[in-house]
Motif scaffolding. Sequence first.
Motif, mmCIF file in Angstrom:
data_model
loop_
_atom_site.group_PDB
_atom_site.id
_atom_site.type_symbol
_atom_site.label_atom_id
_atom_site.label_comp_id
_atom_site.label_asym_id
_atom_site.label_seq_id
_atom_site.Cartn_x
_atom_site.Cartn_y
_atom_site.Cartn_z
ATOM 1 N N TYR A 25 14.663 9.201 14.703
ATOM 2 C CA TYR A 25 14.984 8.232 13.655
ATOM 3 C C TYR A 25 16.483 8.127 13.391
ATOM 4 C CZ TYR A 25 10.024 8.610 13.332
ATOM 5 O OH TYR A 25 8.697 8.611 13.663
ATOM 6 N N LYS A 26 17.281 8.850 14.154
ATOM 7 C CA LYS A 26 18.734 8.740 13.993
ATOM 8 C C LYS A 26 19.192 7.388 14.518
ATOM 9 C CE LYS A 26 19.911 13.586 13.778
ATOM 10 N NZ LYS A 26 20.651 14.698 14.365
ATOM 11 N N GLY A 27 20.258 6.870 13.914
ATOM 12 C CA GLY A 27 20.763 5.555 14.288
ATOM 13 C C GLY A 27 20.241 4.461 13.377
ATOM 14 N N GLN A 28 19.309 4.802 12.514
ATOM 15 C CA GLN A 28 18.799 3.862 11.512
ATOM 16 C C GLN A 28 18.573 4.650 10.228
ATOM 17 O OE1 GLN A 28 14.930 2.382 12.797
ATOM 18 N NE2 GLN A 28 14.498 4.303 13.803
ATOM 19 N N PHE A 29 18.414 3.957 9.141
ATOM 20 C CA PHE A 29 18.108 4.615 7.881
ATOM 21 C C PHE A 29 16.623 4.933 7.862
ATOM 22 C CE2 PHE A 29 21.897 2.198 7.102
ATOM 23 C CZ PHE A 29 22.680 3.064 6.357
ATOM 24 N N ALA A 30 16.256 6.036 7.240
ATOM 25 C CA ALA A 30 14.851 6.402 7.087
ATOM 26 C C ALA A 30 14.521 6.433 5.604
ATOM 27 C CB ALA A 30 14.573 7.756 7.727
ATOM 28 N N LEU A 31 13.422 5.810 5.258
ATOM 29 C CA LEU A 31 12.923 5.786 3.890
ATOM 30 C C LEU A 31 11.616 6.574 3.914
ATOM 31 C CD1 LEU A 31 13.827 4.517 1.233
ATOM 32 C CD2 LEU A 31 12.448 2.519 1.811
ATOM 33 N N ILE A 32 11.567 7.703 3.230
ATOM 34 C CA ILE A 32 10.470 8.652 3.387
ATOM 35 C C ILE A 32 9.699 8.810 2.084
ATOM 36 C CG2 ILE A 32 9.875 11.026 4.001
ATOM 37 C CD1 ILE A 32 12.611 11.096 5.494
ATOM 38 N N PHE A 33 8.374 8.690 2.206
ATOM 39 C CA PHE A 33 7.485 8.952 1.074
ATOM 40 C C PHE A 33 6.431 9.945 1.529
ATOM 41 C CE2 PHE A 33 3.961 8.275 -1.848
ATOM 42 C CZ PHE A 33 4.626 8.301 -3.066
ATOM 43 N N PHE A 34 6.170 10.948 0.709
ATOM 44 C CA PHE A 34 5.142 11.946 0.993
ATOM 45 C C PHE A 34 3.880 11.591 0.227
ATOM 46 C CE2 PHE A 34 9.017 14.048 2.045
ATOM 47 C CZ PHE A 34 8.695 14.986 3.024
ATOM 48 N N GLY A 35 2.735 11.676 0.888
ATOM 49 C CA GLY A 35 1.473 11.373 0.237
ATOM 50 C C GLY A 35 0.312 11.760 1.126
ATOM 51 N N PHE A 36 -0.839 11.150 0.875
ATOM 52 C CA PHE A 36 -2.013 11.433 1.694
ATOM 53 C C PHE A 36 -2.958 10.236 1.642
ATOM 54 C CE2 PHE A 36 -3.006 12.723 -2.522
ATOM 55 C CZ PHE A 36 -4.383 12.765 -2.683
ATOM 56 N N THR A 37 -3.762 10.098 2.682
ATOM 57 C CA THR A 37 -4.577 8.888 2.837
ATOM 58 C C THR A 37 -5.748 8.809 1.869
ATOM 59 O OG1 THR A 37 -5.979 9.865 4.562
ATOM 60 C CG2 THR A 37 -3.984 8.705 5.280
ATOM 61 N N HIS A 38 -6.165 9.904 1.281
ATOM 62 C CA HIS A 38 -7.255 9.869 0.317
ATOM 63 C C HIS A 38 -6.759 9.610 -1.109
ATOM 64 C CE1 HIS A 38 -9.448 11.554 3.681
ATOM 65 N NE2 HIS A 38 -10.561 11.386 3.015
ATOM 66 N N CYS A 39 -5.480 9.407 -1.266
ATOM 67 C CA CYS A 39 -4.878 9.145 -2.567
ATOM 68 C C CYS A 39 -5.449 7.837 -3.126
ATOM 69 C CB CYS A 39 -3.366 9.051 -2.412
ATOM 70 S SG CYS A 39 -2.453 8.916 -3.957
ATOM 71 N N LYS A 40 -5.859 7.877 -4.353
ATOM 72 C CA LYS A 40 -6.523 6.708 -4.938
ATOM 73 C C LYS A 40 -5.570 5.717 -5.602
ATOM 74 C CE LYS A 40 -10.630 9.496 -5.725
ATOM 75 N NZ LYS A 40 -10.148 10.832 -5.356
ATOM 76 N N LEU A 41 -4.434 6.189 -6.128
ATOM 77 C CA LEU A 41 -3.577 5.297 -6.895
ATOM 78 C C LEU A 41 -2.097 5.393 -6.526
ATOM 79 C CD1 LEU A 41 -3.251 3.287 -9.262
ATOM 80 C CD2 LEU A 41 -3.051 5.257 -10.766
ATOM 81 N N VAL A 42 -1.522 6.562 -6.613
ATOM 82 C CA VAL A 42 -0.071 6.718 -6.463
ATOM 83 C C VAL A 42 0.415 6.245 -5.098
ATOM 84 C CG1 VAL A 42 1.830 8.379 -6.431
ATOM 85 C CG2 VAL A 42 0.043 8.565 -8.173
ATOM 86 N N CYS A 43 -0.212 6.711 -4.036
ATOM 87 C CA CYS A 43 0.262 6.370 -2.682
ATOM 88 C C CYS A 43 0.111 4.883 -2.363
ATOM 89 C CB CYS A 43 -0.421 7.226 -1.632
ATOM 90 S SG CYS A 43 -0.048 8.980 -1.808
ATOM 91 N N PRO A 44 -1.064 4.287 -2.582
ATOM 92 C CA PRO A 44 -1.155 2.847 -2.297
ATOM 93 C C PRO A 44 -0.137 2.028 -3.104
ATOM 94 C CG PRO A 44 -3.346 3.771 -2.513
ATOM 95 C CD PRO A 44 -2.370 4.859 -2.925
ATOM 96 N N ARG A 45 0.050 2.398 -4.362
ATOM 97 C CA ARG A 45 1.028 1.690 -5.200
ATOM 98 C C ARG A 45 2.443 1.877 -4.651
ATOM 99 N NH1 ARG A 45 0.715 4.017 -10.704
ATOM 100 N NH2 ARG A 45 2.063 5.581 -9.768
ATOM 101 N N ALA A 46 2.798 3.095 -4.257
ATOM 102 C CA ALA A 46 4.144 3.372 -3.737
ATOM 103 C C ALA A 46 4.381 2.669 -2.404
ATOM 104 C CB ALA A 46 4.353 4.873 -3.591
ATOM 105 N N LEU A 47 3.423 2.726 -1.496
ATOM 106 C CA LEU A 47 3.587 2.070 -0.198
ATOM 107 C C LEU A 47 3.732 0.561 -0.365
ATOM 108 C CD1 LEU A 47 1.015 4.157 1.877
ATOM 109 C CD2 LEU A 47 3.507 4.369 1.887
ATOM 110 N N THR A 48 3.001 -0.005 -1.300
ATOM 111 C CA THR A 48 3.115 -1.443 -1.576
ATOM 112 C C THR A 48 4.488 -1.763 -2.163
ATOM 113 O OG1 THR A 48 0.732 -1.659 -1.870
ATOM 114 C CG2 THR A 48 2.123 -3.352 -2.907
#
Length: 171
Positions: A25-48
Motif C-alpha cells: 500500500y506504499k505510494g498511496q494513502f491508506a484509510l484504515i478501519f478496524f471492524g468485523f463482518t458480523h457487526c450490526k451497526l457501527v461497521c456498516p455505518r462507518a464503511l458507508t
Amino acid sequence: MKGNAIGSGFALTDHFGKSVTEADYKGQFALIFFGFTHCKLVCPRALTRISEALDLLGDQAANIKPLYVTVDPERDTPDVMRNFLETPWPRFTGLTGKREAIDQVRAAFKVFATKVADPSDPEGYDMPHTALTYLMDARFQYLAHYPDTMDAARLAQELCRETAQSRKGLK
C-alpha cells in the motif's frame, strides 16, 4: 502522534486470499478501519460514511486505498470478507489473518476489541471495538485519525487537507 507512534508493518491476507504487507500500500494513502463482518451497526455505518467521503473527493480519492481490517479473524475469512464488502463497499479491501497477526496490527494501531457473550448472535458472541478511521501517508506512516462521529462531508474535508499537506511535505 506523528511518525511511528501509531501503525507499523503487518503481514495479512486480503479478501482475495493474497498475502499482503504494508509495502503493498506504499505510494498511496491508506484509510484504515478496524471492524468485523458480523457487526450490526457501527461497521456498516462507518464503511458507508467513509465511502461517501471518498465519493465527495471525486478524482482525489484515486490515491486513497480504504482498508477494512477484521478484529474477528475466526469468522472473517477472505471469502467472508469479500462477500461482505463486494457489493455495498467495493472500494474497500478486507484484511484478515491468523489471530496473532491481527492482534499485532491491532496493538500497533492501539485498537481495542474484545469478545463478549451475545446470545442473539448465531455464534454466541459480539466484538465491541475501537471505531476510529486511520489515515496513513504514502510511506505508510501515520498522519491522522478520525472519530466515528465525524460526518462524511467533514471527513472528506479533513482527508483533502491532510493528503494535500502530506504531498507538499509539510508533515
